[in-house]
Design a protein around this motif. Sequence first.
Motif, PDB file in Angstrom:
ATOM      1  N   GLY A  21       0.820  -1.207   0.000  1.00  0.00           N
ATOM      2  CA  GLY A  21       0.000   0.000   0.000  1.00  0.00           C
ATOM      3  C   GLY A  21       0.850   1.251   0.000  1.00  0.00           C
ATOM      4  O   GLY A  21       0.590   2.214  -0.738  1.00  0.00           O
ATOM      5  N   THR A  25       1.619   3.427  -3.884  1.00  0.00           N
ATOM      6  CA  THR A  25       1.118   4.801  -3.840  1.00  0.00           C
ATOM      7  C   THR A  25       2.270   5.792  -3.855  1.00  0.00           C
ATOM      8  O   THR A  25       2.206   6.820  -4.543  1.00  0.00           O
ATOM      9  CB  THR A  25       0.226   4.992  -2.588  1.00  0.00           C
ATOM     10  N   MET A  46      -5.603   5.961  -5.252  1.00  0.00           N
ATOM     11  CA  MET A  46      -4.600   5.124  -4.594  1.00  0.00           C
ATOM     12  C   MET A  46      -4.315   5.640  -3.190  1.00  0.00           C
ATOM     13  O   MET A  46      -4.156   4.852  -2.252  1.00  0.00           O
ATOM     14  CB  MET A  46      -3.304   5.097  -5.414  1.00  0.00           C
ATOM     15  N   PHE A  50      -5.595   2.590  -1.114  1.00  0.00           N
ATOM     16  CA  PHE A  50      -4.482   1.661  -0.931  1.00  0.00           C
ATOM     17  C   PHE A  50      -3.429   2.241   0.002  1.00  0.00           C
ATOM     18  O   PHE A  50      -3.045   1.598   0.972  1.00  0.00           O
ATOM     19  CB  PHE A  50      -3.894   1.272  -2.292  1.00  0.00           C
ATOM     20  N   TRP A  81      -1.624   9.468   4.067  1.00  0.00           N
ATOM     21  CA  TRP A  81      -2.230   9.475   2.734  1.00  0.00           C
ATOM     22  C   TRP A  81      -3.627  10.065   2.766  1.00  0.00           C
ATOM     23  O   TRP A  81      -4.003  10.827   1.870  1.00  0.00           O
ATOM     24  CB  TRP A  81      -2.241   8.067   2.144  1.00  0.00           C
TER      25      TRP A  81
END
Length: 188
Positions: A21, A25, A46, A50, A81
């Motif tokens: 992940g 990304t 993403m 992810f 993220w």
Amino acid sequence: MNNIYSIKDSTANPGPLGLFGFAMTTVLLNIHNAGFFPVNSMIMGMGIFFGGGAQFVAGIMEWKKGNNFGSIAFLAYGAFWLTLVFTWLAPMFGVEKPDGNAMGCYLGIWGLFSLVNFFQTLKGNLIGKLLFGSLTLLFFLLAAANFTANENVLHFAGWTGILCGFIAFYEASAIMINQKYEKTILPL
């Protein structure tokens, strides 16, 4: 009195999920940072699902296994993220877009967090040191690029991030392949 009953943990290793992940990304975002294409829905998707979601799941699974480092790292970088994509999308809802100084501070604090994680890898394998060393450098380069608005620094950061992502991809692959073959095929 000794307990003659014990519970064996037979759950899967969540490390590769979290590492993939992170890796995939990170590579895609840093291809952007290196100057090849703009931020787009692919990177945001993403980042949410992810980079954010898969790492968050892996972090919870690491917590369940009692792995403090893995839990905190995957939960925190998963949250990174999610916050990054939120930062990109929030202006669509009237929230002010951060300027270069604000983004430099944001990325710099993640550099400090990564440095703390890097120090913890000094007692581990080489691949972990390379991963967190390159990640720390990446965040500090991204912070510098935002503070200075220097495209050359941003592009160098992009190449650093691509390398960092591929190191994480290698580690995830090595964990899975070595476990499957029950011997070291890809050294860590």
